[in-house]
Scaffold this motif. Structure first.
Motif, PDB file in Angstrom:
ATOM      1  N   ALA A  15       0.875  -1.175   0.000  1.00 52.81           N
ATOM      2  CA  ALA A  15       0.000   0.000   0.000  1.00 52.81           C
ATOM      3  C   ALA A  15       0.910   1.222   0.000  1.00 52.81           C
ATOM      4  CB  ALA A  15      -0.906   0.003   1.222  1.00 52.81           C
ATOM      5  N   PHE A  16       0.584   2.212  -0.817  1.00 54.97           N
ATOM      6  CA  PHE A  16       1.412   3.415  -0.945  1.00 54.97           C
ATOM      7  C   PHE A  16       0.644   4.615  -0.396  1.00 54.97           C
ATOM      8  CE2 PHE A  16       2.611   0.562  -4.439  1.00 54.97           C
ATOM      9  CZ  PHE A  16       3.985   0.474  -4.258  1.00 54.97           C
ATOM     10  N   ALA A  17       1.045   5.094   0.766  1.00 55.64           N
ATOM     11  CA  ALA A  17       0.423   6.276   1.358  1.00 55.64           C
ATOM     12  C   ALA A  17       1.230   7.508   0.960  1.00 55.64           C
ATOM     13  CB  ALA A  17       0.372   6.149   2.868  1.00 55.64           C
ATOM     14  N   LEU A  18       0.573   8.476   0.353  1.00 54.44           N
ATOM     15  CA  LEU A  18       1.230   9.716  -0.076  1.00 54.44           C
ATOM     16  C   LEU A  18       0.608  10.894   0.647  1.00 54.44           C
ATOM     17  CD1 LEU A  18       1.435   9.002  -3.905  1.00 54.44           C
ATOM     18  CD2 LEU A  18       3.393   9.455  -2.431  1.00 54.44           C
ATOM     19  N   ALA A  19       1.455  11.792   1.136  1.00 54.32           N
ATOM     20  CA  ALA A  19       0.970  12.974   1.838  1.00 54.32           C
ATOM     21  C   ALA A  19       1.891  14.149   1.542  1.00 54.32           C
ATOM     22  CB  ALA A  19       0.915  12.726   3.343  1.00 54.32           C
ATOM     23  N   PRO A  20       1.371  15.389   1.579  1.00 53.62           N
ATOM     24  CA  PRO A  20       2.229  16.560   1.388  1.00 53.62           C
ATOM     25  C   PRO A  20       3.307  16.626   2.465  1.00 53.62           C
ATOM     26  CG  PRO A  20      -0.086  17.156   1.179  1.00 53.62           C
ATOM     27  CD  PRO A  20      -0.049  15.760   1.716  1.00 53.62           C
ATOM     28  N   THR A  21       4.536  16.810   2.051  1.00 55.94           N
ATOM     29  CA  THR A  21       5.658  16.804   2.986  1.00 55.94           C
ATOM     30  C   THR A  21       5.485  17.834   4.095  1.00 55.94           C
ATOM     31  OG1 THR A  21       7.129  16.095   1.203  1.00 55.94           O
ATOM     32  CG2 THR A  21       8.157  17.048   3.154  1.00 55.94           C
ATOM     33  N   GLY A  22       5.093  19.041   3.733  1.00 54.67           N
ATOM     34  CA  GLY A  22       4.947  20.091   4.730  1.00 54.67           C
ATOM     35  C   GLY A  22       3.877  19.787   5.759  1.00 54.67           C
ATOM     36  N   GLU A  23       2.753  19.233   5.309  1.00 57.65           N
ATOM     37  CA  GLU A  23       1.679  18.892   6.242  1.00 57.65           C
ATOM     38  C   GLU A  23       2.107  17.779   7.185  1.00 57.65           C
ATOM     39  OE1 GLU A  23      -2.043  17.980   4.485  1.00 57.65           O
ATOM     40  OE2 GLU A  23      -2.116  19.789   3.231  1.00 57.65           O
ATOM     41  N   LEU A  24       2.787  16.776   6.641  1.00 58.69           N
ATOM     42  CA  LEU A  24       3.172  15.627   7.447  1.00 58.69           C
ATOM     43  C   LEU A  24       4.147  16.023   8.552  1.00 58.69           C
ATOM     44  CD1 LEU A  24       2.455  12.555   7.151  1.00 58.69           C
ATOM     45  CD2 LEU A  24       4.762  12.262   6.284  1.00 58.69           C
ATOM     46  N   ALA A  25       4.996  17.006   8.270  1.00 56.95           N
ATOM     47  CA  ALA A  25       6.026  17.411   9.228  1.00 56.95           C
ATOM     48  C   ALA A  25       5.518  18.376  10.287  1.00 56.95           C
ATOM     49  CB  ALA A  25       7.208  18.033   8.482  1.00 56.95           C
ATOM     50  N   GLN A  26       4.249  18.748  10.219  1.00 56.35           N
ATOM     51  CA  GLN A  26       3.703  19.635  11.243  1.00 56.35           C
ATOM     52  C   GLN A  26       3.613  18.903  12.575  1.00 56.35           C
ATOM     53  OE1 GLN A  26      -0.121  21.063  10.053  1.00 56.35           O
ATOM     54  NE2 GLN A  26       0.632  22.081   8.202  1.00 56.35           N
ATOM     55  N   ALA A  27       3.998  19.563  13.649  1.00 58.47           N
ATOM     56  CA  ALA A  27       3.833  18.977  14.972  1.00 58.47           C
ATOM     57  C   ALA A  27       2.359  19.034  15.365  1.00 58.47           C
ATOM     58  CB  ALA A  27       4.684  19.738  15.993  1.00 58.47           C
ATOM     59  N   GLY A  28       1.914  18.037  16.118  1.00 57.08           N
ATOM     60  CA  GLY A  28       0.554  18.062  16.622  1.00 57.08           C
ATOM     61  C   GLY A  28      -0.456  17.448  15.682  1.00 57.08           C
ATOM     62  N   ALA A  29      -1.725  17.856  15.847  1.00 58.97           N
ATOM     63  CA  ALA A  29      -2.844  17.215  15.176  1.00 58.97           C
ATOM     64  C   ALA A  29      -2.769  17.299  13.668  1.00 58.97           C
ATOM     65  CB  ALA A  29      -4.159  17.825  15.668  1.00 58.97           C
ATOM     66  N   GLY A  30      -2.249  18.397  13.124  1.00 54.92           N
ATOM     67  CA  GLY A  30      -2.202  18.543  11.671  1.00 54.92           C
ATOM     68  C   GLY A  30      -1.385  17.462  11.001  1.00 54.92           C
ATOM     69  N   GLY A  31      -0.185  17.196  11.539  1.00 58.57           N
ATOM     70  CA  GLY A  31       0.661  16.155  10.959  1.00 58.57           C
ATOM     71  C   GLY A  31       0.063  14.776  11.114  1.00 58.57           C
TER      72      GLY A  31
ATOM     73  N   ALA B 135      -4.828   9.948   7.532  1.00 56.45           N
ATOM     74  CA  ALA B 135      -5.751   9.988   6.401  1.00 56.45           C
ATOM     75  C   ALA B 135      -5.121   9.334   5.171  1.00 56.45           C
ATOM     76  CB  ALA B 135      -6.153  11.428   6.099  1.00 56.45           C
ATOM     77  N   ALA B 136      -3.825   9.610   4.949  1.00 57.44           N
ATOM     78  CA  ALA B 136      -3.142   9.018   3.795  1.00 57.44           C
ATOM     79  C   ALA B 136      -2.999   7.514   3.959  1.00 57.44           C
ATOM     80  CB  ALA B 136      -1.771   9.667   3.618  1.00 57.44           C
ATOM     81  N   VAL B 137      -2.679   7.061   5.168  1.00 55.74           N
ATOM     82  CA  VAL B 137      -2.538   5.622   5.415  1.00 55.74           C
ATOM     83  C   VAL B 137      -3.868   4.905   5.208  1.00 55.74           C
ATOM     84  CG1 VAL B 137      -2.101   3.889   7.196  1.00 55.74           C
ATOM     85  CG2 VAL B 137      -0.553   5.851   6.961  1.00 55.74           C
ATOM     86  N   ALA B 138      -4.946   5.439   5.784  1.00 53.72           N
ATOM     87  CA  ALA B 138      -6.259   4.801   5.642  1.00 53.72           C
ATOM     88  C   ALA B 138      -6.690   4.742   4.187  1.00 53.72           C
ATOM     89  CB  ALA B 138      -7.284   5.557   6.478  1.00 53.72           C
ATOM     90  N   SER B 139      -6.464   5.829   3.449  1.00 49.27           N
ATOM     91  CA  SER B 139      -6.841   5.862   2.039  1.00 49.27           C
ATOM     92  C   SER B 139      -6.039   4.846   1.224  1.00 49.27           C
ATOM     93  CB  SER B 139      -6.627   7.271   1.487  1.00 49.27           C
ATOM     94  OG  SER B 139      -6.890   7.320   0.097  1.00 49.27           O
TER      95      SER B 139
ATOM     96  N   ILE C 152      -4.810   2.008   2.233  1.00 56.09           N
ATOM     97  CA  ILE C 152      -5.293   0.647   2.489  1.00 56.09           C
ATOM     98  C   ILE C 152      -6.508   0.351   1.617  1.00 56.09           C
ATOM     99  CG2 ILE C 152      -6.337  -0.865   4.212  1.00 56.09           C
ATOM    100  CD1 ILE C 152      -4.613   0.555   6.314  1.00 56.09           C
ATOM    101  N   ASP C 153      -7.430   1.294   1.563  1.00 53.31           N
ATOM    102  CA  ASP C 153      -8.610   1.108   0.713  1.00 53.31           C
ATOM    103  C   ASP C 153      -8.201   0.903  -0.743  1.00 53.31           C
ATOM    104  OD1 ASP C 153     -10.225   1.422   2.927  1.00 53.31           O
ATOM    105  OD2 ASP C 153     -10.597   3.559   2.570  1.00 53.31           O
ATOM    106  N   GLU C 154      -7.233   1.678  -1.201  1.00 61.32           N
ATOM    107  CA  GLU C 154      -6.770   1.557  -2.592  1.00 61.32           C
ATOM    108  C   GLU C 154      -6.112   0.205  -2.826  1.00 61.32           C
ATOM    109  OE1 GLU C 154      -3.696   3.778  -5.738  1.00 61.32           O
ATOM    110  OE2 GLU C 154      -3.823   4.419  -3.653  1.00 61.32           O
ATOM    111  N   ALA C 155      -5.276  -0.242  -1.875  1.00 56.83           N
ATOM    112  CA  ALA C 155      -4.578  -1.516  -2.042  1.00 56.83           C
ATOM    113  C   ALA C 155      -5.555  -2.679  -2.098  1.00 56.83           C
ATOM    114  CB  ALA C 155      -3.587  -1.721  -0.895  1.00 56.83           C
TER     115      ALA C 155
END
Length: 472
Positions: free
Chosen positions: A341-357, A363-367, A369-372
């Motif tokens: 399964a390939f989870a893709l996310a914007p680099t800047g968003e992923l590196a945010q500390a806290g809830a945003g990251g 969300a990318a991981v869950a999506s 899995i559904d795709e795989a």
């Protein structure tokens, strides 16, 4: 396979490894353990899901046990060897060899013939400070990979598939069992099924019934799209699989997430989804673990190199398709039945500390899995290798292991393991996932990095855990 996000050499004097005494390991003997009684000569053709792993590095697991002061270690070694005969009988293909099918140039098979056997090595560590060595091995703190790597055996030459090493730790206070398996022979579900079977056979008078036998039938995986031909032509070389070039000071450490902390991650993700006015992702404990670890990993990378060169980053992890094949495969099918399964996310968003990251990562991981799950019976399988090669330049994280394997239940008659590691992730750059040692619903993750990168990751992980507890 994986690309570690931060494997460059650290500056001198920065993040030096924790003191870690070297092990002096002396091999006592190596014996061959054949199935008993021996099955007839058999050839099992590799499927396209096996050929995906043809050139991958072997998977190396290490189980560390504390022994009672009065333990009869010679009897323990003898029982391990004797019960291995019984376990190998049920999983006899693992005693065979990987070879080209005679008369072909690109068809591979597992070939077993009477007399083939699993190698069983007995070794011993010589040192006076037994407790210090055991505590340094059975810890979550960073340890030198070069030290623990001496406790897992190499695969036999000429296509050997499986090897075991039992090492008596200093002063015989502990025992390690190192297991090495060729990934083309079976996936993690199959190899741990074998280990559970061996453990039950080794426990004299065990009340628990043995696990059901493996299903050994490669014809169960149909290949109407001729994916074998696609994969054999596009299979990466061994060098391409080993993206991470380990340094002499490479470290391995374990990071634990309790059941409570996993719930806190899920709550934070749900609250962030509500704040954004979007539907929350399906956030299981495994999705929460992957998202948390991936976000911390990206934060540690950004702390070292600043803004990422690539706008997107990726995490790839295995999905078991036994129940999703048409028709479904038996749960105990022995072979490979996982896909990425390939989870893709914007680099800047992923590196945010806290809830945003955490939200972006989960969300990318869950999506993914559904795709795989949707992809396994479609033409999208044909581009697995193409997607991997496209992702290599950006540096992507992958996963080995699963909490479903229940590695901490591996009791051979002298107690549960004090520590379980997937040592081979040090070469592939993956993170190793397992259920928590205490059995209380948590998950632990093994990470291998060079010292400076490990120091940054530990800080990011600790800061994220502190944030989870402070937000209550």
């Amino acid at each position: 396979m994986a690309v570690s996000p931060d494997q460059q050499q650290p500056p001198a004097g920065v993040g030096s490894p924790l003191p870690s005494p070297r092990l002096r390991v002396r091999v006592r003997d190596t014996t061959l353990v054949p199935p008993s009684p021996s099955p007839p000569e058999t050839s099992l053709p590799l499927t396209f899901l096996d050929i995906f792993w043809l050139h991958s590095p072997p998977v190396e697991r290490l189980f560390i046990y504390r022994l009672a002061p009065d333990a009869d270690v010679d009897a323990i070694i003898s029982r391990l060897r004797d019960s291995l005969h019984q376990a190998v009988r049920a999983f006899y293909p693992l005693a065979g060899r990987l070879r080209l099918t005679p008369g072909t140039s690109d068809r591979y098979e597992l070939h077993y013939r009477p007399g083939d056997a699993v190698t069983f090595t007995v070794a011993e560590c010589d040192d006076d400070d037994a407790d210090a060595h055991f505590d340094a091995l059975a810890t979550d703190e960073p340890r030198e990979v070069a030290k623990i790597a001496t406790l897992v055996p190499p695969l036999p030459e000429r296509g050997g598939l499986f090897a075991v090493q039992a090492t008596l730790l200093p002063a015989r206070r502990g025992l390690s069992i190192g297991v090495t398996v060729h990934h083309a022979a079976c996936d993690g579900s199959g190899s741990t099924h074998f280990l559970h079977t061996w453990a039950v056979a080794c426990r004299a008078g065990a009340e628990a019934p043995p696990p059901p036998p493996p299903v050994i039938d490669r014809s169960l995986i149909a290949d109407p799209r001729r994916m074998y031909d696609v994969f054999i032509q596009g299979a990466p070389s061994t060098e391409e699989y080993e993206f991470v070039k380990m340094s002499a000071d490479q470290l391995f450490a374990t990071f634990a997430l309790s059941k409570d902390e996993l719930k806190r991650i899920k709550d934070a993700v749900a609250e962030e989804a509500a704040r954004r006015g979007v539907a929350p992702p399906r956030c299981s404990s495994l999705v929460a673990t992957f998202g948390f670890v991936w976000s911390c990993y990206q934060q540690a990378k950004e702390a070292s190199s600043g803004a990422g060169e690539f706008p997107m980053t990726c995490m790839a992890f295995p999905v078991d398709h036994r129940s999703r094949m048409e028709p479904p495969l038996p749960d105990k099918y022995l072979g490979n039945c996982v896909g990425p399964a390939f989870a893709l996310a914007p680099t800047g968003e992923l590196a945010q500390a806290g809830a945003g990251g955490f939200f972006s990562a989960c969300a990318a991981v869950a999506s993914s899995i559904d795709e795989a799950v949707r992809d396994i019976e479609t033409s999208n399988v044909e581009v697995w290798f193409d997607r991997i090669r496209d992702l290599i330049p950006m540096g992507f994280l992958t996963v080995a292991g699963s909490p479903r394997f229940r590695v901490y239940d591996m009791d051979f008659g002298f107690g549960r393991p004090a520590k379980v590691d997937v040592v081979s992730v040090a070469r592939t750059g993956a993170v190793a996932v397992a259920e928590s040692w205490d059995g209380n619903g948590g998950i632990e993750v093994g990470v291998s990095l060079q010292p400076a990168a490990m120091k940054r990751y530990r800080k990011c992980f600790a800061d994220a855990i502190a944030w989870l507890h402070q937000r209550t």
